[in-house]
Design an enzyme around this catalytic site. Sequence first.
Site, PDB file in Angstrom:
ATOM      1  N   ASN A 280      11.920 -10.265  -7.689  1.00 23.02           N
ATOM      2  CA  ASN A 280      10.549  -9.740  -7.613  1.00 23.02           C
ATOM      3  C   ASN A 280       9.889 -10.100  -8.947  1.00 23.02           C
ATOM      4  O   ASN A 280      10.259  -9.544  -9.988  1.00 23.02           O
ATOM      5  CB  ASN A 280      10.621  -8.235  -7.409  1.00 23.02           C
ATOM      6  CG  ASN A 280       9.350  -7.591  -6.933  1.00 23.02           C
ATOM      7  OD1 ASN A 280       9.259  -6.372  -6.927  1.00 23.02           O
ATOM      8  ND2 ASN A 280       8.355  -8.355  -6.518  1.00 23.02           N
TER       9      ASN A 280
ATOM     10  N   ASN B 174      -1.226  -5.798  -7.865  1.00 25.72           N
ATOM     11  CA  ASN B 174      -0.647  -6.628  -6.814  1.00 25.72           C
ATOM     12  C   ASN B 174      -1.219  -8.043  -6.879  1.00 25.72           C
ATOM     13  O   ASN B 174      -2.270  -8.284  -7.486  1.00 25.72           O
ATOM     14  CB  ASN B 174      -0.960  -6.030  -5.438  1.00 25.72           C
ATOM     15  CG  ASN B 174      -0.202  -4.748  -5.177  1.00 25.72           C
ATOM     16  OD1 ASN B 174       0.980  -4.632  -5.463  1.00 25.72           O
ATOM     17  ND2 ASN B 174      -0.898  -3.765  -4.602  1.00 25.72           N
TER      18      ASN B 174
ATOM     19  N   CYS C  82       5.754   0.260  -9.355  1.00 27.41           N
ATOM     20  CA  CYS C  82       6.586  -0.878  -8.967  1.00 27.41           C
ATOM     21  C   CYS C  82       7.942  -0.699  -9.617  1.00 27.41           C
ATOM     22  O   CYS C  82       8.056  -0.720 -10.853  1.00 27.41           O
ATOM     23  CB  CYS C  82       5.940  -2.190  -9.396  1.00 27.41           C
ATOM     24  SG  CYS C  82       6.962  -3.631  -9.022  1.00 27.41           S
TER      25      CYS C  82
ATOM     26  N   ASN D  23       3.720  -0.077   2.291  1.00 29.40           N
ATOM     27  CA  ASN D  23       4.813  -1.030   2.188  1.00 29.40           C
ATOM     28  C   ASN D  23       5.710  -0.805   3.402  1.00 29.40           C
ATOM     29  O   ASN D  23       5.828   0.320   3.908  1.00 29.40           O
ATOM     30  CB  ASN D  23       5.607  -0.788   0.908  1.00 29.40           C
ATOM     31  CG  ASN D  23       4.755  -0.922  -0.336  1.00 29.40           C
ATOM     32  OD1 ASN D  23       4.445  -2.011  -0.785  1.00 29.40           O
ATOM     33  ND2 ASN D  23       4.354   0.210  -0.908  1.00 29.40           N
TER      34      ASN D  23
ATOM     35  N   GLU E 240       5.590  -6.123   1.203  1.00 27.75           N
ATOM     36  CA  GLU E 240       4.894  -5.288   0.227  1.00 27.75           C
ATOM     37  C   GLU E 240       3.389  -5.284   0.469  1.00 27.75           C
ATOM     38  O   GLU E 240       2.780  -6.330   0.706  1.00 27.75           O
ATOM     39  CB  GLU E 240       5.180  -5.773  -1.200  1.00 27.75           C
ATOM     40  CG  GLU E 240       6.592  -5.468  -1.671  1.00 27.75           C
ATOM     41  CD  GLU E 240       6.704  -5.505  -3.179  1.00 27.75           C
ATOM     42  OE1 GLU E 240       5.917  -4.812  -3.857  1.00 27.75           O
ATOM     43  OE2 GLU E 240       7.581  -6.234  -3.685  1.00 27.75           O
ATOM     44  N   ARG E 241       2.834  -4.102   0.384  1.00 27.63           N
ATOM     45  CA  ARG E 241       1.392  -3.913   0.508  1.00 27.63           C
ATOM     46  C   ARG E 241       0.657  -4.749  -0.551  1.00 27.63           C
ATOM     47  O   ARG E 241       0.945  -4.657  -1.732  1.00 27.63           O
ATOM     48  CB  ARG E 241       1.068  -2.425   0.320  1.00 27.63           C
ATOM     49  CG  ARG E 241      -0.385  -2.058   0.357  1.00 27.63           C
ATOM     50  CD  ARG E 241      -0.602  -0.576   0.088  1.00 27.63           C
ATOM     51  NE  ARG E 241      -0.092  -0.173  -1.225  1.00 27.63           N
ATOM     52  CZ  ARG E 241      -0.341   1.019  -1.788  1.00 27.63           C
ATOM     53  NH1 ARG E 241      -1.050   1.923  -1.144  1.00 27.63           N
ATOM     54  NH2 ARG E 241       0.158   1.309  -2.974  1.00 27.63           N
TER      55      ARG E 241
ATOM     56  N   CYS F 113      12.094  -5.078  -3.780  1.00 30.72           N
ATOM     57  CA  CYS F 113      11.091  -4.042  -4.039  1.00 30.72           C
ATOM     58  C   CYS F 113      11.854  -2.802  -4.497  1.00 30.72           C
ATOM     59  O   CYS F 113      12.604  -2.211  -3.717  1.00 30.72           O
ATOM     60  CB  CYS F 113      10.271  -3.755  -2.791  1.00 30.72           C
ATOM     61  SG  CYS F 113       9.105  -2.388  -2.983  1.00 30.72           S
ATOM     62  N   GLY F 114      11.669  -2.426  -5.747  1.00 24.96           N
ATOM     63  CA  GLY F 114      12.420  -1.298  -6.300  1.00 24.96           C
ATOM     64  C   GLY F 114      12.080   0.022  -5.633  1.00 24.96           C
ATOM     65  O   GLY F 114      12.968   0.783  -5.230  1.00 24.96           O
TER      66      GLY F 114
END
Length: 298
Positions: A13, A66, A75, A208, A229-230, A238-239
């Site tokens: 990511n 984003n 994030c 998300n 992810e949004r 994605c954490g």
Amino acid sequence: MKLRFTKMHGAGNDFVFFEDLADELTLAPEQVRFLCDRHMGIGADGVIVVKPSDKDDCLAYMHYLNSDGTLAEMCGNGVRCFSKYLVDNRIAEPGATSLIADTLAGPRPIEYVVDPEGMLVLASVDMGLPITDPAQVPTTLQPTFTHPDLGPVVREQPIETPMGPLAFTCVSMGNPHAIAFVDDPSRFPVAEVGRFIEQHEVFPEKTNVEFASVHEGACGFEIEMRVWERGCGETLACGTGCCATEVAAALCERAPREADLKVLGGTLHVKWDADTGHVIMTGPATTVYHGVIELPEG
């Protein structure tokens, strides 16, 4: 305008970092989109600006955008990279093993491990309490379960999708997530269904979307997942999505409260602590390169 930047990633990511401790830099959405463009710009899932925090106990504020230029609350992979930036650039006190990062979702305590040169290699982030109250996620879906600590939960509530009905569990980790358990995430049409669910009317702030399956291996439980992810699309990791998926798996009695989350970019370890109720995420952070870019006017 020429700006120095650092390219970093957490389990694939990836982010473009700018240091702005004087709080002078404002990026327009079109500038963020340019920076994140993998053909015309640097290429990244998002931009992180290191800014001063107004909280006495926080070392700095993580301003996260984003790739479409929208501001995001949190994030998980980004905050690990954020801690590495602070440690590696000696903004954190040399010899320390912990710090607190300020985010739009609130302060995040971080413990970390460094190599012999003092560079951060692994970080554990206290991601705080998961949120399941539909109004706070937010979602207009109705709760189907009441947890003794969390209260109302949207647990495996069906939504009609282009692939037919899927059951979603909704969890916020400071940002909204909708998790569906499927047979094989590697063969699932993530883009088609993820884009549809992200913008579904039951998620007023979008969401998300995670597609996951649980396996019991020789070393414990593993959750294989992919994430849409949004504001970004599908990413390698994605954490916050891993944290939300672990909580959802436990709420749905598919897994215990601790597991390895296998994403396309690597593995994160997530524990939903039974004593504190907080979610602890552990994983790597990597610096890719440094550079200077000519930023077009916004």
